[in-house]
Design a protein around this motif. Structure first.
Motif, PDB file in Angstrom:
ATOM      1  N   ASP A 129       0.825  -1.207   0.000  1.00  0.00           N
ATOM      2  CA  ASP A 129       0.000   0.000   0.000  1.00  0.00           C
ATOM      3  C   ASP A 129       0.862   1.260   0.000  1.00  0.00           C
ATOM      4  O   ASP A 129       0.501   2.257  -0.612  1.00  0.00           O
ATOM      5  N   ALA A 135       2.412   1.473  -7.467  1.00  0.00           N
ATOM      6  CA  ALA A 135       0.994   1.738  -7.718  1.00  0.00           C
ATOM      7  C   ALA A 135       0.825   2.581  -8.986  1.00  0.00           C
ATOM      8  O   ALA A 135      -0.037   2.287  -9.825  1.00  0.00           O
ATOM      9  N   LEU A 145      -7.971  -0.519  -9.263  1.00  0.00           N
ATOM     10  CA  LEU A 145      -7.879  -0.940  -7.865  1.00  0.00           C
ATOM     11  C   LEU A 145      -9.122  -1.714  -7.461  1.00  0.00           C
ATOM     12  O   LEU A 145     -10.239  -1.230  -7.589  1.00  0.00           O
ATOM     13  N   SER A 147      -9.073  -3.466  -4.245  1.00  0.00           N
ATOM     14  CA  SER A 147      -9.170  -3.285  -2.801  1.00  0.00           C
ATOM     15  C   SER A 147      -7.786  -3.087  -2.210  1.00  0.00           C
ATOM     16  O   SER A 147      -6.777  -3.293  -2.872  1.00  0.00           O
ATOM     17  N   VAL A 148      -7.772  -2.700  -0.946  1.00  0.00           N
ATOM     18  CA  VAL A 148      -6.560  -2.702  -0.131  1.00  0.00           C
ATOM     19  C   VAL A 148      -6.840  -3.693   0.986  1.00  0.00           C
ATOM     20  O   VAL A 148      -7.829  -3.550   1.704  1.00  0.00           O
ATOM     21  N   ARG A 157      -2.222  -3.293  -1.948  1.00  0.00           N
ATOM     22  CA  ARG A 157      -3.159  -2.844  -2.970  1.00  0.00           C
ATOM     23  C   ARG A 157      -3.279  -3.939  -4.027  1.00  0.00           C
ATOM     24  O   ARG A 157      -2.273  -4.465  -4.494  1.00  0.00           O
ATOM     25  N   ARG A 158      -4.516  -4.244  -4.413  1.00  0.00           N
ATOM     26  CA  ARG A 158      -4.796  -5.279  -5.417  1.00  0.00           C
ATOM     27  C   ARG A 158      -5.414  -4.626  -6.648  1.00  0.00           C
ATOM     28  O   ARG A 158      -6.443  -3.975  -6.551  1.00  0.00           O
ATOM     29  N   TYR A 159      -4.750  -4.817  -7.773  1.00  0.00           N
ATOM     30  CA  TYR A 159      -5.189  -4.234  -9.043  1.00  0.00           C
ATOM     31  C   TYR A 159      -5.458  -5.333 -10.067  1.00  0.00           C
ATOM     32  O   TYR A 159      -4.733  -6.328 -10.116  1.00  0.00           O
TER      33      TYR A 159
END
Length: 172
Positions: A129, A135, A145, A147-148, A157-159
Protein backbone atom coordinates in the motif's frame (compact mmCIF):
# COMPACT_ATOMS: atom_id res chain seq x y z
CA UNK A 1 17.85 -0.24 -24.48
CA UNK A 2 16.84 -2.93 -21.98
CA UNK A 3 15.74 -6.39 -23.00
CA UNK A 4 13.82 -9.19 -21.29
CA UNK A 5 15.69 -12.47 -21.24
CA UNK A 6 15.18 -15.87 -19.66
CA UNK A 7 17.27 -16.35 -16.50
CA UNK A 8 20.78 -17.54 -17.28
CA UNK A 9 23.72 -18.71 -15.18
CA UNK A 10 25.95 -16.52 -17.39
CA UNK A 11 24.74 -13.45 -15.46
CA UNK A 12 25.84 -14.69 -12.05
CA UNK A 13 28.16 -11.76 -11.32
CA UNK A 14 25.61 -9.21 -12.59
CA UNK A 15 22.87 -10.82 -10.49
CA UNK A 16 25.05 -10.76 -7.37
CA UNK A 17 25.79 -7.05 -7.91
CA UNK A 18 22.05 -6.28 -8.15
CA UNK A 19 21.30 -8.46 -5.11
CA UNK A 20 23.96 -6.68 -3.04
CA UNK A 21 22.44 -3.34 -4.00
CA UNK A 22 19.02 -4.51 -2.76
CA UNK A 23 20.43 -5.74 0.52
CA UNK A 24 19.79 -9.01 2.35
CA UNK A 25 16.58 -10.97 1.90
CA UNK A 26 14.47 -12.49 -0.83
CA UNK A 27 12.32 -9.42 -1.43
CA UNK A 28 13.16 -8.93 -5.11
CA UNK A 29 9.80 -9.91 -6.56
CA UNK A 30 9.99 -11.30 -10.06
CA UNK A 31 13.12 -13.37 -9.43
CA UNK A 32 11.47 -16.45 -7.92
CA UNK A 33 14.07 -16.45 -5.17
CA UNK A 34 13.25 -18.58 -2.15
CA UNK A 35 14.82 -18.39 1.29
CA UNK A 36 16.52 -21.78 0.80
CA UNK A 37 18.10 -20.92 -2.56
CA UNK A 38 21.90 -20.78 -2.42
CA UNK A 39 22.91 -18.28 -5.08
CA UNK A 40 26.37 -17.09 -4.04
CA UNK A 41 28.30 -20.02 -5.52
CA UNK A 42 28.34 -20.66 -9.26
CA UNK A 43 26.95 -24.17 -8.73
CA UNK A 44 24.15 -22.99 -6.44
CA UNK A 45 23.25 -20.17 -8.81
CA UNK A 46 23.15 -22.56 -11.78
CA UNK A 47 20.89 -24.92 -9.80
CA UNK A 48 18.54 -22.02 -9.01
CA UNK A 49 18.41 -20.99 -12.69
CA UNK A 50 17.62 -24.63 -13.62
CA UNK A 51 14.77 -24.63 -11.07
CA UNK A 52 13.33 -21.47 -12.60
CA UNK A 53 13.44 -23.08 -16.05
CA UNK A 54 11.77 -26.23 -14.69
CA UNK A 55 8.94 -24.07 -13.31
CA UNK A 56 8.16 -22.59 -16.74
CA UNK A 57 4.79 -24.37 -16.78
CA UNK A 58 3.72 -22.42 -13.69
CA UNK A 59 5.62 -19.15 -14.16
CA UNK A 60 7.38 -17.20 -16.90
CA UNK A 61 10.48 -15.56 -15.42
CA UNK A 62 12.30 -12.80 -17.28
CA UNK A 63 15.28 -10.70 -16.28
CA UNK A 64 15.58 -7.07 -17.30
CA UNK A 65 19.09 -6.63 -18.71
CA UNK A 66 20.88 -3.68 -20.27
CA UNK A 67 24.53 -3.57 -21.32
CA UNK A 68 25.31 -6.69 -19.30
CA UNK A 69 23.77 -5.21 -16.14
CA UNK A 70 20.82 -6.80 -14.41
CA UNK A 71 18.28 -4.02 -13.81
CA UNK A 72 15.55 -6.20 -12.34
CA UNK A 73 13.14 -9.02 -13.03
CA UNK A 74 9.51 -9.68 -13.80
CA UNK A 75 7.48 -12.86 -13.49
CA UNK A 76 4.14 -13.93 -14.91
CA UNK A 77 2.57 -16.51 -12.65
CA UNK A 78 0.12 -18.77 -14.47
CA UNK A 79 -3.16 -20.01 -13.03
CA UNK A 80 -5.29 -18.83 -10.14
CA UNK A 81 -4.11 -20.85 -7.16
CA UNK A 82 -3.89 -19.37 -3.66
CA UNK A 83 -0.32 -18.12 -4.14
CA UNK A 84 -1.29 -16.25 -7.32
CA UNK A 85 -4.33 -14.75 -5.62
CA UNK A 86 -2.07 -13.55 -2.76
CA UNK A 87 0.92 -12.28 -4.75
CA UNK A 88 -0.66 -11.56 -8.13
CA UNK A 89 -0.12 -12.90 -11.62
CA UNK A 90 2.69 -10.44 -12.28
CA UNK A 91 5.41 -9.43 -9.87
CA UNK A 92 8.43 -7.31 -10.60
CA UNK A 93 11.38 -5.65 -8.96
CA UNK A 94 13.84 -3.05 -10.21
CA UNK A 95 17.16 -2.50 -8.47
CA UNK A 96 17.38 0.87 -6.68
CA UNK A 97 19.93 2.43 -9.08
CA UNK A 98 17.68 1.69 -12.10
CA UNK A 99 14.47 3.10 -10.64
CA UNK A 100 12.79 6.26 -11.87
CA UNK A 101 13.57 5.75 -15.56
CA UNK A 102 10.54 3.71 -16.65
CA UNK A 103 12.14 0.27 -16.48
CA UNK A 104 9.22 -1.29 -14.57
CA UNK A 105 6.63 0.24 -16.94
CA UNK A 106 8.59 -0.99 -19.96
CA UNK A 107 8.88 -4.54 -18.56
CA UNK A 108 5.25 -4.64 -17.42
CA UNK A 109 4.02 -3.67 -20.91
CA UNK A 110 6.01 -6.52 -22.42
CA UNK A 111 4.82 -9.04 -19.84
CA UNK A 112 1.20 -8.01 -20.45
CA UNK A 113 1.81 -9.00 -24.08
CA UNK A 114 3.01 -12.42 -22.89
CA UNK A 115 -0.10 -12.78 -20.69
CA UNK A 116 -2.30 -11.88 -23.66
CA UNK A 117 -0.48 -14.42 -25.86
CA UNK A 118 -1.13 -17.07 -23.19
CA UNK A 119 -4.84 -16.31 -23.52
CA UNK A 120 -5.23 -14.64 -20.14
CA UNK A 121 -8.21 -12.29 -20.08
CA UNK A 122 -7.05 -10.33 -17.07
CA UNK A 123 -4.19 -10.28 -14.60
CA UNK A 124 -3.88 -9.43 -10.93
CA UNK A 125 -1.03 -7.26 -9.63
CA UNK A 126 -0.39 -6.66 -5.94
CA UNK A 127 1.87 -4.05 -4.36
CA UNK A 128 2.46 -2.76 -0.86
CA UNK A 129 0.00 0.00 0.00
CA UNK A 130 2.90 2.38 0.68
CA UNK A 131 4.69 1.68 -2.61
CA UNK A 132 3.46 4.73 -4.54
CA UNK A 133 5.86 4.18 -7.45
CA UNK A 134 4.62 0.64 -8.07
CA UNK A 135 0.99 1.74 -7.72
CA UNK A 136 1.57 4.45 -10.37
CA UNK A 137 3.25 1.92 -12.68
CA UNK A 138 0.30 -0.46 -12.40
CA UNK A 139 -2.28 2.31 -12.80
CA UNK A 140 -0.53 3.66 -15.93
CA UNK A 141 -0.70 0.14 -17.39
CA UNK A 142 -4.48 0.12 -16.87
CA UNK A 143 -4.68 -1.36 -13.38
CA UNK A 144 -8.02 -0.86 -11.67
CA UNK A 145 -7.88 -0.94 -7.87
CA UNK A 146 -9.98 -3.76 -6.47
CA UNK A 147 -9.17 -3.29 -2.80
CA UNK A 148 -6.56 -2.70 -0.13
CA UNK A 149 -6.21 -5.78 2.07
CA UNK A 150 -4.27 -6.58 5.20
CA UNK A 151 -1.64 -9.25 4.58
CA UNK A 152 1.11 -10.84 6.66
CA UNK A 153 3.47 -8.20 5.19
CA UNK A 154 1.13 -5.26 5.82
CA UNK A 155 -1.58 -3.57 3.75
CA UNK A 156 -1.48 -4.43 0.04
CA UNK A 157 -3.16 -2.84 -2.97
CA UNK A 158 -4.80 -5.28 -5.42
CA UNK A 159 -5.19 -4.23 -9.04
CA UNK A 160 -6.71 -5.99 -12.05
CA UNK A 161 -5.70 -5.28 -15.63
CA UNK A 162 -8.19 -6.53 -18.22
CA UNK A 163 -6.58 -7.58 -21.51
CA UNK A 164 -8.05 -7.84 -24.97
CA UNK A 165 -6.74 -9.93 -27.86
CA UNK A 166 -5.82 -6.97 -30.11
CA UNK A 167 -2.92 -5.75 -27.97
CA UNK A 168 -4.66 -3.19 -25.82
CA UNK A 169 -6.41 -3.16 -22.51
CA UNK A 170 -10.04 -4.22 -22.34
CA UNK A 171 -12.56 -1.99 -20.64
CA UNK A 172 -12.73 -2.91 -16.95
Amino acid sequence: MPELIAPTAALHAAWLAAHREWGPGTHEDGFGLRAGDEVTSAAGFAAWVRRLAAESGQCTYRWIVEDGQLLGAIALRHGTDGAVLRAGHIGYGVRPSARGRGVASWALARMLTVARERGMGRVLLVCADGNAASARTIERAGGVLESVRDTELGPARRYWIALDRRGGRAAP
